[in-house]
Design a protein around this motif. Structure first.
Motif, short mmCIF file in Angstrom:
data_model
loop_
_atom_site.label_atom_id
_atom_site.label_comp_id
_atom_site.label_asym_id
_atom_site.label_seq_id
_atom_site.Cartn_x
_atom_site.Cartn_y
_atom_site.Cartn_z
N ILE A 43 65.77 57.18 -11.14
CA ILE A 43 65.36 58.16 -10.14
C ILE A 43 63.84 58.21 -10.05
N ILE A 44 63.17 58.19 -11.21
CA ILE A 44 61.71 58.21 -11.24
C ILE A 44 61.15 56.95 -10.60
N ALA A 45 61.76 55.80 -10.90
CA ALA A 45 61.30 54.54 -10.32
C ALA A 45 61.40 54.55 -8.80
N VAL A 46 62.54 55.03 -8.29
CA VAL A 46 62.72 55.11 -6.84
C VAL A 46 61.69 56.06 -6.23
N SER A 47 61.35 57.14 -6.95
CA SER A 47 60.33 58.07 -6.46
C SER A 47 58.98 57.37 -6.34
N PHE A 48 58.65 56.55 -7.33
CA PHE A 48 57.40 55.78 -7.27
C PHE A 48 57.40 54.84 -6.06
N PHE A 49 58.51 54.13 -5.85
CA PHE A 49 58.58 53.19 -4.73
C PHE A 49 58.48 53.91 -3.39
N ALA A 50 59.16 55.05 -3.29
CA ALA A 50 59.10 55.83 -2.04
C ALA A 50 57.67 56.31 -1.78
N LEU A 51 57.00 56.75 -2.83
CA LEU A 51 55.62 57.20 -2.70
C LEU A 51 54.72 56.05 -2.24
N ALA A 52 54.88 54.88 -2.86
CA ALA A 52 54.06 53.71 -2.51
C ALA A 52 54.28 53.31 -1.05
N ALA A 53 55.55 53.35 -0.62
CA ALA A 53 55.86 52.97 0.76
C ALA A 53 55.21 53.94 1.75
N TYR A 54 55.35 55.23 1.49
CA TYR A 54 54.80 56.21 2.43
C TYR A 54 53.28 56.13 2.47
N VAL A 55 52.64 56.07 1.28
CA VAL A 55 51.17 56.02 1.23
C VAL A 55 50.65 54.78 1.94
N SER A 56 51.33 53.64 1.76
CA SER A 56 50.90 52.40 2.41
C SER A 56 50.99 52.51 3.93
N ILE A 57 52.14 52.99 4.42
CA ILE A 57 52.32 53.14 5.87
C ILE A 57 51.30 54.11 6.44
N ASP A 58 51.10 55.23 5.72
CA ASP A 58 50.16 56.25 6.17
C ASP A 58 48.73 55.70 6.21
N ALA A 59 48.36 54.92 5.19
CA ALA A 59 47.01 54.35 5.12
C ALA A 59 46.79 53.34 6.24
N ILE A 60 47.78 52.49 6.50
CA ILE A 60 47.66 51.49 7.56
C ILE A 60 47.53 52.16 8.92
N ARG A 61 48.31 53.22 9.14
CA ARG A 61 48.22 53.97 10.40
C ARG A 61 46.83 54.58 10.56
N ALA A 62 46.27 55.10 9.46
CA ALA A 62 44.94 55.71 9.53
C ALA A 62 43.88 54.65 9.84
N LEU A 63 44.01 53.47 9.21
CA LEU A 63 43.05 52.39 9.45
C LEU A 63 43.15 51.86 10.88
N ALA A 64 44.37 51.97 11.44
CA ALA A 64 44.58 51.49 12.81
C ALA A 64 44.02 52.47 13.84
N GLY A 65 43.58 53.63 13.37
CA GLY A 65 42.95 54.60 14.26
C GLY A 65 43.93 55.36 15.11
N THR A 66 44.97 55.91 14.49
CA THR A 66 45.98 56.66 15.24
C THR A 66 45.54 58.09 15.55
N GLY A 67 44.34 58.43 15.14
CA GLY A 67 43.84 59.78 15.40
C GLY A 67 42.87 60.22 14.33
N GLU A 68 41.87 61.01 14.70
CA GLU A 68 40.89 61.48 13.75
C GLU A 68 41.24 62.89 13.29
N ALA A 69 41.20 63.07 11.98
CA ALA A 69 41.52 64.37 11.42
C ALA A 69 40.30 65.28 11.44
N GLU A 70 40.58 66.56 11.61
CA GLU A 70 39.51 67.54 11.53
C GLU A 70 39.25 67.86 10.06
N ARG A 71 38.10 68.44 9.77
CA ARG A 71 37.82 68.78 8.38
C ARG A 71 38.71 69.96 7.97
N SER A 72 39.09 69.97 6.69
CA SER A 72 40.01 71.00 6.20
C SER A 72 39.50 71.57 4.88
#
Length: 240
Positions: free
Chosen positions: A92-121
């Protein structure tokens, strides 16, 4: 023929019960904090249109699932039952790591592709800084107890918490740079590095490399296989 020598260097039953109770308390604290962290991060991320903050909040949700798996394992009072649940908890822990890696990678690629600029928080900066201060202590305490008990799942979950520390640092740097210099690319680049680490930790957890599978109390080294002072054999990460 070389005779095998048994060594009783593991914790006593009373000590095992104490360590199990300590791990249950640490897991409960981790779950409580991560629920709060997830709510704050996802809310702040939605308001600021920050995919990094939303991703950080979802990471907290994944951490809760990992900690909950360990809580389920250590809910059993009997040591033998806890050991029987070890492998399933590790998966279960291993699958959690893999799920985290997948989401972070997709999220990072989307950010690098310029899908929108975030406001400061500001709330995002505060929760990232707070996590950077809190998580290392929770991780170290659980890892120490898991090592002594010989629990691979407790050690693996402590690594999940430690990974949250890295993500907190990455998020904090990214939010600060975005708020002060407008460097929106810094966060996704660092996040990809974190994703690679998550894949490695997930693979190790799946293969059970986080700690010796056999408790220190039951170690019976034979010729050519030596155990160190805490009962770990070569290749085990339990005492590192």
């Amino acid at each position: 023929m070389t005779a095998e020598i048994s060594i009783g260097i593991g914790p006593s039953p009373a000590r095992r019960d104490l360590l199990a109770k300590r791990i249950r308390l640490l897991v409960a604290a981790t779950i409580t904090y991560n629920v709060i962290e997830a709510v704050v991060a996802i809310t702040a991320g939605t308001i600021a249109s920050s995919t990094a903050l939303i991703g950080f909040g979802l990471d907290s949700v994944i951490e809760v699932s990992s900690a909950a798996a360990v809580a389920w394992q250590f809910a059993a009072r009997d040591h033998a039952v806890r050991e029987a649940r070890e492998q399933r908890t590790l998966r279960i822990i291993a699958v959690s790591f893999f799920a985290l890696a997948a989401y972070v990678s997709i999220d990072a690629i989307r950010a690098l592709a310029g899908t929108g600029e975030a406001e400061r928080s500001i709330p995002g900066i505060v929760i990232a800084a707070l996590s950077l201060a809190v998580m290392p202590f929770l991780s170290a305490a659980q890892r120490k107890a898991g090592r002594e008990l010989g629990s691979a799942s407790a050690v693996a979950d402590s690594k999940q918490t430690l990974l949250c520390t890295y993500l907190s640092g990455v998020l904090l740097v990214g939010l600060v740079l975005n708020a002060t210099l407008g460097w929106s690319w810094a966060d996704p680049i660092a996040a990809l590095v974190i994703a690679a680490i998550a894949v490695k930790e997930g693979r190790d957890a799946w293969q059970g490399k986080d700690c010796c599978a056999t408790p220190a109390a039951a170690v019976t080294p034979s010729a050519g296989i030596e155990a160190d002072s805490c009962g770990c054999r070569p290749g085990c990460d339990c005492c590192n």
